[in-house]
Write a protein that holds these residues in place. Structure first.
Motif, mmCIF file in Angstrom:
data_model
loop_
_atom_site.group_PDB
_atom_site.id
_atom_site.type_symbol
_atom_site.label_atom_id
_atom_site.label_comp_id
_atom_site.label_asym_id
_atom_site.label_seq_id
_atom_site.Cartn_x
_atom_site.Cartn_y
_atom_site.Cartn_z
ATOM 1 N N GLU A 51 11.414 66.291 -68.258
ATOM 2 C CA GLU A 51 12.337 65.215 -68.515
ATOM 3 C C GLU A 51 12.779 64.602 -67.303
ATOM 4 O OE1 GLU A 51 12.439 68.730 -68.991
ATOM 5 O OE2 GLU A 51 13.632 69.288 -67.119
ATOM 6 N N THR A 91 17.762 66.575 -78.239
ATOM 7 C CA THR A 91 18.394 66.749 -79.421
ATOM 8 C C THR A 91 19.780 65.958 -79.479
ATOM 9 O OG1 THR A 91 19.291 68.620 -78.408
ATOM 10 C CG2 THR A 91 17.591 68.959 -79.927
ATOM 11 N N TYR A 92 20.491 65.921 -78.394
ATOM 12 C CA TYR A 92 21.568 65.197 -78.355
ATOM 13 C C TYR A 92 21.528 64.395 -76.674
ATOM 14 C CZ TYR A 92 23.994 68.252 -81.899
ATOM 15 O OH TYR A 92 24.093 68.820 -82.941
ATOM 16 N N TYR A 109 24.293 62.230 -74.138
ATOM 17 C CA TYR A 109 25.638 62.197 -74.082
ATOM 18 C C TYR A 109 25.937 61.108 -73.028
ATOM 19 C CZ TYR A 109 25.033 66.952 -75.369
ATOM 20 O OH TYR A 109 24.719 68.328 -76.119
ATOM 21 N N PHE A 165 27.496 58.817 -66.394
ATOM 22 C CA PHE A 165 26.326 59.529 -66.367
ATOM 23 C C PHE A 165 25.818 59.461 -67.830
ATOM 24 C CE2 PHE A 165 25.832 60.920 -62.270
ATOM 25 C CZ PHE A 165 27.077 61.005 -61.667
ATOM 26 N N SER A 167 20.157 66.540 -73.711
ATOM 27 C CA SER A 167 20.071 67.784 -74.296
ATOM 28 C C SER A 167 18.599 68.361 -74.658
ATOM 29 C CB SER A 167 20.976 68.498 -75.108
ATOM 30 O OG SER A 167 20.995 69.785 -75.451
ATOM 31 N N GLY A 169 15.288 74.369 -73.340
ATOM 32 C CA GLY A 169 14.600 74.709 -71.805
ATOM 33 C C GLY A 169 13.315 75.587 -72.105
ATOM 34 N N ASN A 224 19.523 75.727 -74.121
ATOM 35 C CA ASN A 224 19.849 74.327 -74.007
ATOM 36 C C ASN A 224 20.014 73.881 -72.598
ATOM 37 O OD1 ASN A 224 20.508 73.331 -76.968
ATOM 38 N ND2 ASN A 224 21.854 75.060 -76.636
ATOM 39 N N LYS A 225 19.197 73.109 -72.219
ATOM 40 C CA LYS A 225 18.991 72.490 -70.768
ATOM 41 C C LYS A 225 19.656 71.095 -70.776
ATOM 42 C CE LYS A 225 16.040 71.779 -67.171
ATOM 43 N NZ LYS A 225 14.528 71.932 -66.440
ATOM 44 N N LEU A 226 20.507 70.838 -69.972
ATOM 45 C CA LEU A 226 21.028 69.280 -69.946
ATOM 46 C C LEU A 226 20.423 68.890 -68.530
ATOM 47 C CD1 LEU A 226 22.795 70.723 -72.148
ATOM 48 C CD2 LEU A 226 24.538 68.656 -71.461
ATOM 49 N N THR A 227 19.857 67.546 -68.907
ATOM 50 C CA THR A 227 19.399 66.972 -67.410
ATOM 51 C C THR A 227 20.341 65.514 -67.460
ATOM 52 O OG1 THR A 227 16.999 67.594 -67.880
ATOM 53 C CG2 THR A 227 17.333 65.516 -66.663
ATOM 54 N N PHE A 228 20.839 65.287 -66.208
ATOM 55 C CA PHE A 228 21.511 64.032 -66.210
ATOM 56 C C PHE A 228 20.791 63.060 -65.423
ATOM 57 C CE2 PHE A 228 26.036 65.223 -67.586
ATOM 58 C CZ PHE A 228 25.722 66.546 -67.629
ATOM 59 N N GLY A 229 21.139 61.608 -65.967
ATOM 60 C CA GLY A 229 20.831 60.663 -64.971
ATOM 61 C C GLY A 229 21.349 60.636 -63.537
ATOM 62 N N THR A 230 20.951 59.383 -62.689
ATOM 63 C CA THR A 230 21.476 59.373 -61.491
ATOM 64 C C THR A 230 23.001 58.778 -61.699
ATOM 65 O OG1 THR A 230 20.449 57.335 -61.337
ATOM 66 C CG2 THR A 230 19.379 59.105 -60.277
ATOM 67 N N GLY A 231 23.669 58.239 -62.786
ATOM 68 C CA GLY A 231 24.879 57.805 -62.709
ATOM 69 C C GLY A 231 24.820 56.344 -62.426
#
Lengths: 114, 113
Positions: free
Chosen positions: A2, A30-31, A33, A88, A92, A95, A100-107
């Motif tokens: 991801e 799945t989600y 944010y 950001f 989701s 994993g 549930n594993k959440l991966t964030f962008g760089t902002g």
């Protein structure tokens, strides 16, 4: 794997609309944010969208999801100086070890000018 | 009030020392997470835990350790093996009712001196 990408900066005039964009690579999300972070603080959830939806509106916020292009956007109507912050996007997914594993962008740093 | 509490807010560590960051939640959430944020960068996942006595490595687990002995608590230890520990650390927990929503604590600033 991801990966979530965002542009780093956006500058708008007060009263204009802001559009913050995000792309992601994992089609099993799945989600998705949007979070807001003010200096030195934690992250505040703004809104989220389930992956089978195309659009969600919540007051001044509109989220658009293009699942085919794996593109998510956040539109802020009538942008105010108090909207200046880092935004950001996150996805989701399930994993590899379960859960549930959440991966964030760089902002994206949003600057609102008078 | 319900929420996620991280402590301390600011922490200074000497090189070669282990330090433990506390994260407590009274939201009755099963899943908890630790992220690291470096200046001008996004969040990177260190460890996460779905249930008590179970946890998984995130993307940057090397040099960190966690435990999950109670549902409410998910402490993070930054060990001396972590080469560049100075960062902002964020703890979070996940609500799975009416959508998967993650809530964050206010963060802990760790500086190595």
């Amino acid at each position: 794997g991801e990966d979530v990408e965002q542009s780093l900066f956006l500058s708008v005039r007060e009263g204009d609309s802001s559009v913050i964009n995000c792309t992601y690579t994992d089609s099993s999300s799945t989600y998705l944010y949007w979070y807001k972070q003010e200096p030195g603080a934690g992250l505040q959830l703004l809104t989220y969208i389930f992956s089978n939806m195309d659009m969600k509106q919540d007051q001044r916020l509109t989220v658009l999801l293009n699942k085919k292009d794996k593109h998510l956007s956040l539109r802020i109507a009538d942008t105010q100086t108090g909207d200046s912050a880092i935004y950001f996007c996150a996805e989701s997914i399930m994993g590899t070890g379960g859960g549930n594993k959440l991966t964030f962008g760089t902002g994206t740093q949003l600057k609102v000018e008078l | 009030d319900g929420g996620i509490t991280q402590s301390p807010k600011y922490l200074f560590r000497k090189e070669g020392q282990n330090v433990t960051l506390s994260c407590e939640q009274n939201l009755n959430h099963d899943a908890m997470y630790w992220y690291r944020q470096d200046p001008g960068q996004g969040l990177r996942l260190i460890y996460y835990s779905q249930i008590v006595n179970d946890f998984q490595k995130g993307d940057i687990a090397e040099g960190y350790s966690v435990s999950r002995e109670k549902k409410e608590s998910f402490p993070l230890t930054v060990t001396s093996a972590q080469k560049n520990p100075t960062a902002f650390y964020l703890c979070a927990s996940l609500r799975t009712v009416s959508g998967n929503t993650i809530y964050f604590g206010e963060g802990s600033w760790l500086t190595v001196v």
